[in-house]
Design an enzyme around this catalytic site. Structure first.
Site, PDB file in Angstrom:
ATOM      1  N   CYS A  27      93.517   7.298   8.985  1.00  0.00           N
ATOM      2  CA  CYS A  27      94.215   6.282   9.994  1.00  0.00           C
ATOM      3  C   CYS A  27      94.044   4.967   9.543  1.00  0.00           C
ATOM      4  O   CYS A  27      94.503   3.900  10.021  1.00  0.00           O
ATOM      5  CB  CYS A  27      93.739   6.433  11.417  1.00  0.00           C
ATOM      6  SG  CYS A  27      94.061   8.170  11.960  1.00  0.00           S
ATOM      7  N   HIS A  56      94.816   0.238  15.634  1.00  0.00           N
ATOM      8  CA  HIS A  56      95.215   1.503  15.299  1.00  0.00           C
ATOM      9  C   HIS A  56      95.752   2.298  16.695  1.00  0.00           C
ATOM     10  O   HIS A  56      94.897   1.863  17.572  1.00  0.00           O
ATOM     11  CB  HIS A  56      94.312   2.370  14.467  1.00  0.00           C
ATOM     12  CG  HIS A  56      94.627   3.866  14.508  1.00  0.00           C
ATOM     13  ND1 HIS A  56      95.863   4.470  14.226  1.00  0.00           N
ATOM     14  CD2 HIS A  56      93.627   4.849  14.735  1.00  0.00           C
ATOM     15  CE1 HIS A  56      95.776   5.725  14.017  1.00  0.00           C
ATOM     16  NE2 HIS A  56      94.615   6.111  14.385  1.00  0.00           N
ATOM     17  N   ASN A  93     100.033   8.813  17.687  1.00  0.00           N
ATOM     18  CA  ASN A  93      99.222   8.469  16.969  1.00  0.00           C
ATOM     19  C   ASN A  93     100.014   8.795  15.409  1.00  0.00           C
ATOM     20  O   ASN A  93     100.037   9.948  15.025  1.00  0.00           O
ATOM     21  CB  ASN A  93      97.935   9.220  16.829  1.00  0.00           C
ATOM     22  CG  ASN A  93      96.891   8.682  15.515  1.00  0.00           C
ATOM     23  OD1 ASN A  93      97.274   8.108  14.475  1.00  0.00           O
ATOM     24  ND2 ASN A  93      95.619   9.229  15.985  1.00  0.00           N
TER      25      ASN A  93
HETATM   26  O1  UT7 Z   1      93.328   8.691  14.823  1.00  0.00           O
HETATM   27  C1  UT7 Z   1      92.055   9.137  14.260  1.00  0.00           C
HETATM   28  C2  UT7 Z   1      91.195   9.034  15.269  1.00  0.00           C
HETATM   29  N1  UT7 Z   1      91.015  10.000  16.682  1.00  0.00           N
HETATM   30  C3  UT7 Z   1      91.103   9.348  17.890  1.00  0.00           C
HETATM   31  O2  UT7 Z   1      90.597   8.315  18.100  1.00  0.00           O
HETATM   32  C4  UT7 Z   1      90.835  10.419  19.031  1.00  0.00           C
HETATM   33  C5  UT7 Z   1      89.772  10.107  19.758  1.00  0.00           C
HETATM   34  N2  UT7 Z   1      89.746  11.092  20.797  1.00  0.00           N
HETATM   35  C6  UT7 Z   1      90.536  11.087  21.919  1.00  0.00           C
HETATM   36  O3  UT7 Z   1      91.249  10.224  21.896  1.00  0.00           O
HETATM   37  C7  UT7 Z   1      90.167  11.862  23.122  1.00  0.00           C
HETATM   38  O4  UT7 Z   1      88.889  12.385  23.033  1.00  0.00           O
HETATM   39  C8  UT7 Z   1      91.171  13.040  23.273  1.00  0.00           C
HETATM   40  C9  UT7 Z   1      92.387  12.686  23.658  1.00  0.00           C
HETATM   41  C10 UT7 Z   1      91.046  13.981  22.153  1.00  0.00           C
HETATM   42  C11 UT7 Z   1      90.723  13.954  24.492  1.00  0.00           C
HETATM   43  O5  UT7 Z   1      90.581  13.224  25.488  1.00  0.00           O
HETATM   44  P1  UT7 Z   1      89.346  13.414  26.500  1.00  0.00           P
HETATM   45  O6  UT7 Z   1      89.274  12.479  27.667  1.00  0.00           O
HETATM   46  O7  UT7 Z   1      88.193  13.036  25.563  1.00  0.00           O
HETATM   47  O8  UT7 Z   1      89.068  14.915  27.041  1.00  0.00           O
HETATM   48  P2  UT7 Z   1      87.948  15.912  26.685  1.00  0.00           P
HETATM   49  O9  UT7 Z   1      87.917  16.567  25.329  1.00  0.00           O
HETATM   50  O10 UT7 Z   1      86.573  15.319  27.133  1.00  0.00           O
HETATM   51  O11 UT7 Z   1      88.531  16.972  27.626  1.00  0.00           O
HETATM   52  C12 UT7 Z   1      88.254  16.745  29.220  1.00  0.00           C
HETATM   53  C13 UT7 Z   1      89.173  18.021  29.733  1.00  0.00           C
HETATM   54  C14 UT7 Z   1      88.594  19.555  29.256  1.00  0.00           C
HETATM   55  O12 UT7 Z   1      88.379  20.274  30.320  1.00  0.00           O
HETATM   56  P3  UT7 Z   1      87.265  20.657  31.101  1.00  0.00           P
HETATM   57  O13 UT7 Z   1      86.384  21.171  30.059  1.00  0.00           O
HETATM   58  O14 UT7 Z   1      86.819  19.377  31.713  1.00  0.00           O
HETATM   59  O15 UT7 Z   1      87.669  21.555  32.311  1.00  0.00           O
HETATM   60  C15 UT7 Z   1      89.599  19.667  28.403  1.00  0.00           C
HETATM   61  O16 UT7 Z   1      89.762  21.139  28.198  1.00  0.00           O
HETATM   62  O17 UT7 Z   1      90.520  17.739  29.607  1.00  0.00           O
HETATM   63  C16 UT7 Z   1      90.898  19.249  28.922  1.00  0.00           C
HETATM   64  N3  UT7 Z   1      91.904  18.907  28.136  1.00  0.00           N
HETATM   65  C17 UT7 Z   1      93.471  18.996  28.706  1.00  0.00           C
HETATM   66  N4  UT7 Z   1      93.677  19.346  29.705  1.00  0.00           N
HETATM   67  C18 UT7 Z   1      95.144  19.172  29.636  1.00  0.00           C
HETATM   68  C19 UT7 Z   1      91.684  18.661  26.698  1.00  0.00           C
HETATM   69  N5  UT7 Z   1      93.159  18.361  26.435  1.00  0.00           N
HETATM   70  C20 UT7 Z   1      93.847  18.405  27.391  1.00  0.00           C
HETATM   71  C21 UT7 Z   1      95.416  18.567  27.493  1.00  0.00           C
HETATM   72  N6  UT7 Z   1      95.982  18.638  28.680  1.00  0.00           N
HETATM   73  N7  UT7 Z   1      96.312  18.250  26.366  1.00  0.00           N
END
Ligand code: UT7
Length: 333
Positions: free
Chosen positions: A117, A257, A287
């Site tokens: 990225c 980004h 993204n």
């Molecule tokens: O471009 C390269 C660099 N990349 C980035 O900068 C990405 C950085 N990371 C992020 O943007 C975020 O961490 C994500 C978008 C990938 C994930 O968001 P988050 O708020 O960090 O979610 P999480 O992984 O902490 O998950 C929270 C909850 C989980 O459920 P439980 O365990 O709390 O029951 C996940 O299973 O949200 C759940 N979850 C979803 N639910 C509905 C994860 N993805 C989804 C989804 N829809 N798509």
């Protein structure tokens, strides 16, 4: 003798026609428009479908045609094509070569760089160095990705994030006080396990096993990447502002980004820059990796004025990150 700067003299961009909405994605994996909008800030992303075209060079050709329609140039005068992408058409030949052949830039030497990225700001640094050396006068910098080719549409942790798109800029020399002024680029390759695409390289060449294990898709530990992205972009932005004696009020635009709206908001908040000075189009395109920053410049081109102080900042796999300070080189046409 006046100092030579490399200045962007034209911008082009292209995103494919197909809009993959959150609603459609919710029929593919267990997710919802509400979750994606709230946690990531994306409403839809563009996907390159086979019926439209294939390969990132398809997007690059369209982006260059777009640039040329606004800022005409002779393709034969382009001396080098630097293409930042993690999703080249093929492992070889490089996508810069394919793009150059299709757009008539046949006198250029062409190569791809891979910095995920952060690819655009890394490629810009290369192009700038070529121009400032005095040896080259016209460099085409392209950055974009077809992330749908490496996205696992069974993994709800990654598939809502990614989209396809490409941007390009033409770099030329100037002795005016505009153009690329400074950059801080960083890399930390100690922990590839946090964000990777392991399949198809020399460690895990393509095999039935790599396919079965989903090794040909991007995988990330979202929370770790999230935290590092904010810290790293803020740190390099603050450093570049400080060493160029640039107050936050003097900044016209921050171009971050586009990985997650919460990351962008947090960076803006920590830099104490109002969000109306921050280019944000993640809701439309998601993204697009190396493509996000030039696609923002393309989207905002008609609002940019000569002398505007612009900070570009990115973070991606590697980890790679950094910030570039430039003064915009032309007024809206
Ligand atoms: O471009 C390269 C660099 N990349 C980035 O900068 C990405 C950085 N990371 C992020 O943007 C975020 O961490 C994500 C978008 C990938 C994930 O968001 P988050 O708020 O960090 O979610 P999480 O992984 O902490 O998950 C929270 C909850 C989980 O459920 P439980 O365990 O709390 O029951 C996940 O299973 O949200 C759940 N979850 C979803 N639910 C509905 C994860 N993805 C989804 C989804 N829809 N798509």
């Amino acid at each position: 003798m006046s100092k030579i700067h490399a200045v962007i003299t034209g911008v082009g961009g292209y995103v494919p026609n197909y809009r993959l909405t959150n609603e459609e994605l919710s029929t593919i994996v267990e997710t919802s428009d509400e979750w994606i909008t709230k946690r990531i800030g994306i409403k839809e992303r563009r996907i390159l479908k086979p019926e439209e075209g294939s390969g990132v060079s398809y997007l690059a050709v369209k982006a260059i045609e777009n640039l040329k329609s606004k800022h005409d140039f002779d393709p034969l005068e382009i001396e080098a094509v630097v293409f930042a992408t993690s999703t080249p058409d093929y492992l070889l030949p490089n996508s810069a070569a394919l793009t150059a052949a299709k757009t008539g830039m046949t006198n250029a030497f062409c190569f791809d760089i891979e910095a995920a990225c952060s690819g655009f700001i890394y490629a810009l640094e290369i192009g700038e160095t070529f121009i400032v050396s005095g040896k080259y006068k016209k460099i085409m910098v392209i950055a974009g990705d077809v992330l749908s080719a490496v996205t696992d549409y069974t993994d709800r942790n990654t598939c809502p994030i990614f989209g396809d798109g490409c941007g390009c800029v033409l770099l030329e020399p100037t002795t005016e006080e505009v153009g690329i002024i400074d950059s801080i680029l960083r890399t930390d390759g100690a922990n590839p396990e946090h964000l990777h695409l392991y399949g198809g390289g020399s460690v895990h060449p393509a095999s039935h096993e790599t396919v079965d294990n989903h090794f040909h898709y991007i995988w990330q530990d979202g929370r770790i990447v999230f935290k590092r992205a904010i810290e790293s972009m803020v740190e390099t932005c603050e450093e570049i502002l400080k060493r160029n004696h640039l107050s936050k009020d003097a900044v016209s635009w921050i171009v971050p980004h586009q990985a997650n709206l919460r990351i962008i908001d947090s960076v803006a908040h920590r830099l104490d820059v109002p969000t109306d000075k921050v280019m944000i189009n993640i809701e439309k395109y998601g993204n697009t990796s190396a493509g996000t920053i030039p696609i923002c410049l393309w989207d905002w081109e008609s609002q940019l004025h000569k002398g505007d102080n612009i900070i570009l900042t990115a973070f991606g796999a590697g980890f790679t990150w950094g910030a570039t300070y430039l003064k915009w080189g032309y007024n809206p046409k």
